[in-house]
Scaffold this motif. Structure first.
Motif, PDB file in Angstrom:
ATOM      1  N   LEU A  74       0.403  -1.303   0.257  1.00 30.81           N
ATOM      2  CA  LEU A  74      -0.060  -0.626  -0.058  1.00 30.81           C
ATOM      3  C   LEU A  74       1.189   1.556  -0.400  1.00 30.81           C
ATOM      4  O   LEU A  74       1.496   1.674   1.006  1.00 30.81           O
ATOM      5  CB  LEU A  74      -1.046   0.191   1.119  1.00 30.81           C
ATOM      6  N   ALA A  78      -2.010   6.422   1.995  1.00 34.23           N
ATOM      7  CA  ALA A  78      -3.319   5.846   1.648  1.00 34.23           C
ATOM      8  C   ALA A  78      -3.764   5.688   3.236  1.00 34.23           C
ATOM      9  O   ALA A  78      -3.534   6.269   4.213  1.00 34.23           O
ATOM     10  CB  ALA A  78      -2.918   4.375   1.206  1.00 34.23           C
ATOM     11  N   GLU A 126      -9.180   2.445   1.466  1.00 34.49           N
ATOM     12  CA  GLU A 126      -8.542   1.332   0.926  1.00 34.49           C
ATOM     13  C   GLU A 126      -8.587   0.172   1.826  1.00 34.49           C
ATOM     14  O   GLU A 126      -7.955  -1.109   1.095  1.00 34.49           O
ATOM     15  CB  GLU A 126      -7.310   1.501   0.187  1.00 34.49           C
ATOM     16  N   GLN A 146     -14.146   1.639  -1.251  1.00 33.63           N
ATOM     17  CA  GLN A 146     -13.073   0.894  -2.178  1.00 33.63           C
ATOM     18  C   GLN A 146     -12.423  -0.024  -0.920  1.00 33.63           C
ATOM     19  O   GLN A 146     -10.782  -0.235  -1.336  1.00 33.63           O
ATOM     20  CB  GLN A 146     -11.781   1.964  -1.746  1.00 33.63           C
ATOM     21  N   ARG A 148     -10.267  -2.996  -0.184  1.00 33.58           N
ATOM     22  CA  ARG A 148      -9.673  -3.982  -0.037  1.00 33.58           C
ATOM     23  C   ARG A 148      -8.651  -5.480   0.130  1.00 33.58           C
ATOM     24  O   ARG A 148      -8.948  -6.447  -0.215  1.00 33.58           O
ATOM     25  CB  ARG A 148      -9.114  -4.173  -2.042  1.00 33.58           C
TER      26      ARG A 148
END
Length: 557
Positions: A74, A78, A126, A146, A148
């Motif tokens: 990542l 983020a 995320e 979003q 994941r």
């Protein structure tokens, strides 16, 4: 106000300004604390007594950082959401994410699926770390977000093997506290740590001006918004708290603070970071609303500090076991988040021998704006003085500064003030003035010594026949009645006066009547402020932090 008269009222040894040049990132801040206090306890589980030291916090948080950076790949910057109560896993994950350059999105574990979906979509998170008790909420909405990557932690995952095994078994199988959930591909907390340790971590160059948190406001008006708080914002506020308390502390003493407010709330977050900088230990209490259990936790520690909200202090002083505790180490009891009521503060001082010191802050200010001097002799009904490097201005609805003693909107400028609301330039423009002050939405007045008093929230004000009536004032008076345990005042539509005052009361004694309350109010207040209607409830609606939710009561009225 150009003339900072409040500086004359500062405690001896408190500076007018803090040195912003020496502030780096939260990663630097933690590493300095680890270097100085490696073997001191950093966080203690109130429920189990298990502690992690600064050295362990350093090691474990680097494993979290390594997992997100080297395993998930990542990128720095983020957004990663954290959804858990006050568990030892919380600070480990918090510092790990910040050390890897991520933006932490704190999430209230009690959110409904609708509220959680809004916050995850709005922030663009995320990845997420969630305690298993609330994983089912995430499972219902994750497809619309979003997110994941998901890490799920068991309630007891940060405990030693035996306690962890027994604790998680009891939670899952005996108490059946974990609703079924389906999150394909999620990773467990312990797997995250082991994978992060194996993959390793490369330090990230985080600047003071980089985003550290998207801290969502309560959303009492309209949609919940993310206040953008940088490393500098949060650490400046921690530094302000540090210099405010330094004259009263021995720098070599390892102090204990009781963290009963949820760490996802900015009040607890700020207090916790300040204690880390001083090498103190934070005792994490996951459920302070169970007051007898909370008192049992307090009985095990010689605590120096307890930041809390009025309702929590009120609950403690009415518990028979609380008065038997040892208060010899107590230095500061600091009330914030909502107005501290005089009756509560006076009873607190009678029991503990220490004043209940009120401060004031808001999410947008990381959070602290003002605080009373910590050598205060008795409760004074004010929210105190502006913190070092903080400017305040009392303004009318045209933006003009008002003289001392007049009530107007409190406006704030300082290094702790947010950068704005995430992806909401119009909302940001609405609260930021042309000269860089934040409009707080609170009505305040300042006396000639620089002490501020909050009259009330602009939106909570009740308009009775053209007269402004402030719920805080009504509630302070009603709380002085010996048979009242809790009270909230709201405006109710009235055909004759536009609005009228309605009270919701929780009784201390069953014999209390509405007529007795009205008679008490008539002795203390002018006629238009006296409540027209009183409803008795078994309990008042409160937020997770303990704030009374006047909005819900207004809707009920």
């Amino acid at each position: 106000m150009d003339n900072k008269i409040w500086l004359e009222s500062y405690s001896p040894g408190v500076p007018a300004e803090i040195d912003l040049a020496e502030i780096g990132s939260i990663a630097d801040y933690l590493e300095q604390a680890v270097a100085r206090y490696a073997d001191r306890p950093a966080f203690i589980s109130g429920a189990t007594g298990v502690a992690i030291s600064y050295r362990e916090l350093d090691r474990l948080s680097l494993q979290v950082a390594g997992y997100f950076q080297s395993v998930l790949k990542l990128p720095a910057g983020a957004r990663v959401a954290l959804m858990m109560p006050n568990l030892l896993q919380y600070p480990v994950c918090l510092f790990g994410l910040l050390r890897a350059g991520y933006v932490v999105v704190n999430v209230n574990p009690m959110y409904t699926p609708r509220e959680l979906e809004h916050q995850l979509k709005d922030s663009g998170a995320e990845a997420m770390i969630v305690v298993e008790l609330f994983a089912h909420t995430l499972a219902k909405v994750i497809a619309a977000t979003q997110v994941r990557h998901v890490v799920v932690t068991g309630l007891a995952d940060a405990l030693p093997w035996a306690k962890r095994t027994l604790g998680n078994f009891a939670v899952r199988h005996l108490k059946k506290m974990v609703p079924a959930y389906n999150l394909p591909g999620h990773v467990g907390y312990l797997d995250m740590l082991s994978q992060g340790a194996a993959a390793g971590f490369k330090p990230v160059a985080t600047r003071p001006g980089d985003l550290a948190f998207l801290q969502y406001t309560g959303g009492t008006t309209g949609v919940s918004k993310g206040a953008m708080l940088t490393h500098l914002n949060v650490l400046a506020n921690a530094k302000q708290g540090e210099v405010w308390s330094a004259p009263f502390l021995d720098p070599n003493e390892a102090l204990i603070s009781i963290t009963a407010i949820p760490l996802y709330h900015v009040f607890a977050l700020g207090a916790c970071l300040g204690f880390v900088g001083m090498g103190g230990a934070n005792v994490l209490v996951a459920d302070p609303r169970n007051v007898p259990a909370f008192v049992r936790v307090l009985s095990q520690y010689r605590f120096a500090s307890i930041p809390a909200v009025n309702t929590l202090f009120n609950g403690l002083i009415h518990d028979p076991g609380f008065a038997r505790l040892d208060f010899s180490a107590l230095r500061f009891a600091i009330g914030g988040g909502a107005a501290v009521q005089r009756a509560v503060a006076q009873r607190w001082e009678q029991i503990t021998g220490k004043p209940l010191v009120e401060g004031y802050g808001l999410t947008e200010c990381s959070p602290t704006v003002t605080c009373n001097p910590l050598d205060l002799k008795a409760f004074n009904g004010s929210i105190g003085l502006p913190m070092p490097s903080t400017e305040v201005s009392i303004r009318d609805d045209q933006g003009r500064e008002l003289p001392f003693g007049q009530a107007g909107e409190l406006c704030v400028r300082g290094p702790q003030v947010m950068q704005g609301y995430w992806q909401r330039p119009e909302e940001t423009a609405r609260v930021m003035t042309a000269d860089g002050f934040l409009r707080t939405g609170d009505v305040a007045q300042m006396d000639e010594q620089g002490f501020l008093r909050i009259v009330d929230r602009l939106k909570d004000m009740i308009l009775v026949s053209g007269f402004n009536v402030y719920p805080n004032e009504i509630e302070q008076v009603v709380m002085e009645h010996p048979e009242v345990l809790e009270v909230a005042a709201v405006g109710k539509p009235d055909p004759g006066t536009g609005e009228a005052v309605k009270l919701y009361i929780v009784k201390k004694t069953p014999s209390l009547t509405a007529e007795q309350v009205v008679a008490h109010c008539r002795e203390q207040m002018t006629g238009y402020k006296v409540p027209r209607q009183i409803e008795f409830l078994d309990e008042l609606p409160k937020s997770n932090v303990g704030k009374i939710l006047r909005r819900e009561l207004r809707e009920r009225a």
